[in-house]
Motif scaffolding. Sequence first.
Motif, PDB file in Angstrom:
ATOM      1  N   LEU A 201      -6.591  -7.394  -2.675  1.00 19.97           N
ATOM      2  CA  LEU A 201      -7.067  -6.029  -2.866  1.00 19.97           C
ATOM      3  C   LEU A 201      -6.072  -4.998  -2.324  1.00 19.97           C
ATOM      4  CD1 LEU A 201     -10.838  -6.481  -1.936  1.00 19.97           C
ATOM      5  CD2 LEU A 201      -9.793  -6.440  -4.209  1.00 19.97           C
ATOM      6  N   ALA A 202      -5.213  -5.437  -1.392  1.00 23.87           N
ATOM      7  CA  ALA A 202      -4.249  -4.504  -0.786  1.00 23.87           C
ATOM      8  C   ALA A 202      -2.937  -4.448  -1.547  1.00 23.87           C
ATOM      9  CB  ALA A 202      -3.997  -4.889   0.670  1.00 23.87           C
ATOM     10  N   VAL A 203      -2.405  -5.610  -1.938  1.00 22.83           N
ATOM     11  CA  VAL A 203      -1.066  -5.642  -2.542  1.00 22.83           C
ATOM     12  C   VAL A 203      -1.074  -6.184  -3.969  1.00 22.83           C
ATOM     13  CG1 VAL A 203       0.003  -5.897  -0.279  1.00 22.83           C
ATOM     14  CG2 VAL A 203      -0.527  -7.939  -1.618  1.00 22.83           C
ATOM     15  N   GLY A 204      -2.234  -6.569  -4.484  1.00 26.46           N
ATOM     16  CA  GLY A 204      -2.308  -7.046  -5.857  1.00 26.46           C
ATOM     17  C   GLY A 204      -2.346  -5.895  -6.850  1.00 26.46           C
ATOM     18  N   PRO A 205      -2.007  -6.173  -8.107  1.00 28.54           N
ATOM     19  CA  PRO A 205      -2.044  -5.115  -9.132  1.00 28.54           C
ATOM     20  C   PRO A 205      -3.466  -4.673  -9.404  1.00 28.54           C
ATOM     21  CG  PRO A 205      -1.666  -7.262 -10.140  1.00 28.54           C
ATOM     22  CD  PRO A 205      -1.589  -7.470  -8.660  1.00 28.54           C
ATOM     23  N   ARG A 206      -3.607  -3.429  -9.865  1.00 29.71           N
ATOM     24  CA  ARG A 206      -4.922  -2.882 -10.180  1.00 29.71           C
ATOM     25  C   ARG A 206      -4.941  -2.379 -11.626  1.00 29.71           C
ATOM     26  NH1 ARG A 206      -6.188   1.706  -6.086  1.00 29.71           N
ATOM     27  NH2 ARG A 206      -4.024   2.261  -6.580  1.00 29.71           N
ATOM     28  N   GLN A 207      -6.138  -2.083 -12.081  1.00 34.30           N
ATOM     29  CA  GLN A 207      -6.295  -1.596 -13.442  1.00 34.30           C
ATOM     30  C   GLN A 207      -7.349  -0.508 -13.463  1.00 34.30           C
ATOM     31  OE1 GLN A 207      -8.119  -4.017 -16.828  1.00 34.30           O
ATOM     32  NE2 GLN A 207      -5.941  -4.212 -17.291  1.00 34.30           N
ATOM     33  N   ALA A 208      -7.061   0.587 -14.151  1.00 31.69           N
ATOM     34  CA  ALA A 208      -8.018   1.676 -14.257  1.00 31.69           C
ATOM     35  C   ALA A 208      -9.165   1.267 -15.183  1.00 31.69           C
ATOM     36  CB  ALA A 208      -7.330   2.927 -14.804  1.00 31.69           C
ATOM     37  N   MET A 209     -10.260   2.005 -15.092  1.00 32.63           N
ATOM     38  CA  MET A 209     -11.412   1.702 -15.930  1.00 32.63           C
ATOM     39  C   MET A 209     -11.072   1.813 -17.414  1.00 32.63           C
ATOM     40  SD  MET A 209     -14.544   3.504 -13.843  1.00 32.63           S
ATOM     41  CE  MET A 209     -15.734   2.851 -15.022  1.00 32.63           C
ATOM     42  N   THR A 210     -10.082   2.632 -17.740  1.00 27.46           N
ATOM     43  CA  THR A 210      -9.681   2.786 -19.132  1.00 27.46           C
ATOM     44  C   THR A 210      -8.682   1.723 -19.581  1.00 27.46           C
ATOM     45  OG1 THR A 210      -8.019   4.378 -18.370  1.00 27.46           O
ATOM     46  CG2 THR A 210     -10.109   5.255 -19.176  1.00 27.46           C
ATOM     47  N   GLY A 211      -8.238   0.872 -18.637  1.00 30.34           N
ATOM     48  CA  GLY A 211      -7.391  -0.251 -19.008  1.00 30.34           C
ATOM     49  C   GLY A 211      -5.944  -0.150 -18.599  1.00 30.34           C
ATOM     50  N   GLU A 212      -5.435   1.050 -18.287  1.00 29.47           N
ATOM     51  CA  GLU A 212      -4.021   1.160 -17.947  1.00 29.47           C
ATOM     52  C   GLU A 212      -3.773   0.600 -16.538  1.00 29.47           C
ATOM     53  OE1 GLU A 212      -5.736   5.304 -16.976  1.00 29.47           O
ATOM     54  OE2 GLU A 212      -5.924   3.764 -18.541  1.00 29.47           O
ATOM     55  N   PRO A 213      -2.602  -0.014 -16.349  1.00 31.51           N
ATOM     56  CA  PRO A 213      -2.287  -0.606 -15.045  1.00 31.51           C
ATOM     57  C   PRO A 213      -2.074   0.458 -13.983  1.00 31.51           C
ATOM     58  CG  PRO A 213      -0.387  -0.730 -16.506  1.00 31.51           C
ATOM     59  CD  PRO A 213      -1.533  -0.234 -17.348  1.00 31.51           C
ATOM     60  N   LEU A 214      -2.449   0.130 -12.753  1.00 28.70           N
ATOM     61  CA  LEU A 214      -2.262   1.010 -11.609  1.00 28.70           C
ATOM     62  C   LEU A 214      -1.438   0.281 -10.552  1.00 28.70           C
ATOM     63  CD1 LEU A 214      -5.900   2.406 -11.161  1.00 28.70           C
ATOM     64  CD2 LEU A 214      -3.945   3.583 -12.197  1.00 28.70           C
ATOM     65  N   PRO A 215      -0.690   1.014  -9.737  1.00 27.29           N
ATOM     66  CA  PRO A 215       0.058   0.361  -8.660  1.00 27.29           C
ATOM     67  C   PRO A 215      -0.888  -0.186  -7.595  1.00 27.29           C
ATOM     68  CG  PRO A 215       0.198   2.749  -8.452  1.00 27.29           C
ATOM     69  CD  PRO A 215      -0.473   2.474  -9.756  1.00 27.29           C
ATOM     70  N   ALA A 216      -0.382  -1.078  -6.780  1.00 33.01           N
ATOM     71  CA  ALA A 216      -1.167  -1.628  -5.677  1.00 33.01           C
ATOM     72  C   ALA A 216      -1.513  -0.525  -4.680  1.00 33.01           C
ATOM     73  CB  ALA A 216      -0.377  -2.727  -4.977  1.00 33.01           C
ATOM     74  N   ARG A 217      -2.548  -0.746  -3.871  1.00 32.37           N
ATOM     75  CA  ARG A 217      -2.916   0.239  -2.847  1.00 32.37           C
ATOM     76  C   ARG A 217      -1.760   0.451  -1.879  1.00 32.37           C
ATOM     77  NH1 ARG A 217      -6.604  -1.546   0.741  1.00 32.37           N
ATOM     78  NH2 ARG A 217      -6.698   0.556   1.582  1.00 32.37           N
TER      79      ARG A 217
END
Length: 426
Positions: free
Chosen positions: A96-112
Motif C-alpha cells: 500500500l505504501a510503495v506499490g502502484p495504484r490506480q484511480a477509480m477511472t482506471g488511469e495509473p497513479l504513482p505510489a504513495r
Amino acid sequence: MVAPAVEAWTLPAGHAELDRMLAASTALASEAELLDAVRSAEALRCRLAALDAAVIAEVERRGLAGKHSQKTTKALLRSVLRIHPADAANRVKAALAVGPRQAMTGEPLPARFPQVAAALAAGAVNPEHARTITDCIDTLPDGVRERAHDHVEALLLREAAESDPGVVRQLGQQVHTHLDPDGRLPGDRTSQRDRGLDLRVRADGSSVLHGDLTPEATERLRTLLDAITHPRTLDPDTSTTDTAAESAAGAGGTAAGALDDEGMVTPPRASGPVRDTRSASQRRHDGFLQLLRLLQANAATPTGGGVHTTVVLTLPAEDWLAGTGVARTGHGDLISTAEAIQWAGGNPNVLGVALDSLHGILAYSERSRCFHEQQRLAMLARDGGCTFPDCDAPIAYLEADHITPWIVTGRTCVDDGHLVCVFHHR
C-alpha cells in the motif's frame, strides 16, 4: 495464450537465471568477487521486494481475498504463502505504501511514496529501510506531513544510501523533533489516526500489551487506575475487601488471598497489618485485572457471538475434579487446570457437555428458532471456534449456524449446528 504482463510476473527467465547462479560454485571466487556477489544478492532481494509489493497491490485492488473465502489480503497471503501473520501484514503495508495504484477511472497513479518505490525497485534500499522511512512520514502530524512529505522522503533516502535502518530511524526521530518540537501540532486527528491496541500472546498464554491511546481513552484509564491501584496498608482484622490493591492474588496465587463469591479478592489473615510491597507497575497490572473482572461482572456488558461476555475454559470433567491436566481458553491457549480453577473463583458457571468419540454432542437439542447461550457454549466446547478451515476468529466473532436450514427441520439443536465467524457465516 498467457498475456505478456502475467507471463512476466511468473518470472520464468528469472527462475532460470537463479538456477544458474545457485549451481555456480563459490569455492574458487576471490574475496572481492564474493563481496560483489553479496552486494548483488542484496540488491536482487530488494528488487524482488518491489516486485512483491506490485503483485500484492494488484491482489488487494482486485479483492482476491474475498473471492478465495479469506477476510483480508493478509489472511490470503498467510494461507497461500504459509508465512507468519506479522510478515503477511508487513507485506500488505509495504504494497500500500510503495506499490502502484490506480484511480477509480482506471488511469495509473504513482505510489504513495514514489521516491522510496523507485529506490527499492533499483535495489538501492532494502525493505527495512523502506518501512522505516514510510513509518516516519506517516506518523508526522497531518499538516506537517502534507507540506514536508517530499523533502523528508528525499532526506531519509539519502541517509539510507549510506546507513543501516537504525541510523535512518534516528534521523527520522530528529526530523520529528525539528518539525514538531513540543509534540503539540494538530494532535486530535493524529491521535485518532494512530490509535490502536495490540496484544502479543506468548506460548504460555501471558501477553505483551502495547497501545497508542487517544487522550480520552488515556484520561479514562488513568482515572480508573488512580482509584483502584493506590498502595495501602491492609488491616487483617477488618472484614471488608480492599477493592483492588489485593487483586494481585487473582494473578499471583493463594498466598495473597482467595476469591470470594463475587470474584473479588479477600485479604489474607495475618498477625498484624500487611504492607503492600508491589511496585507501581505491578499495582497497575493488578488494578487493570480488577477492572476487567468488574467489567465482566456487569450485566450491561455486550454479548459476543450470542453468548454473554464470558471467559470460557474447556477441560475434561475428571481433570476439573482432580485438579490435574490442562484447560483450553476461548482463544485456544492452554493453562493448567489448577490455574483454571483459580480463574473460576468460588462461584463458576459450569456447563457439562457429553461428547462421543467423534466429538459429537450426545442428546442435546431444543426446538427454539435461535440457539440459546447454553447451546452456543456446548458447541464452543465441541468446535473450539470457527469451523471454516484455518480460521482462528475469537469467540466474540462467532455465530451459531444451522447446518440444515431451520425451515426444513423445524428444530434447533447442537448436533445439527456449528459455529462460524461473521465473515464465513455470511
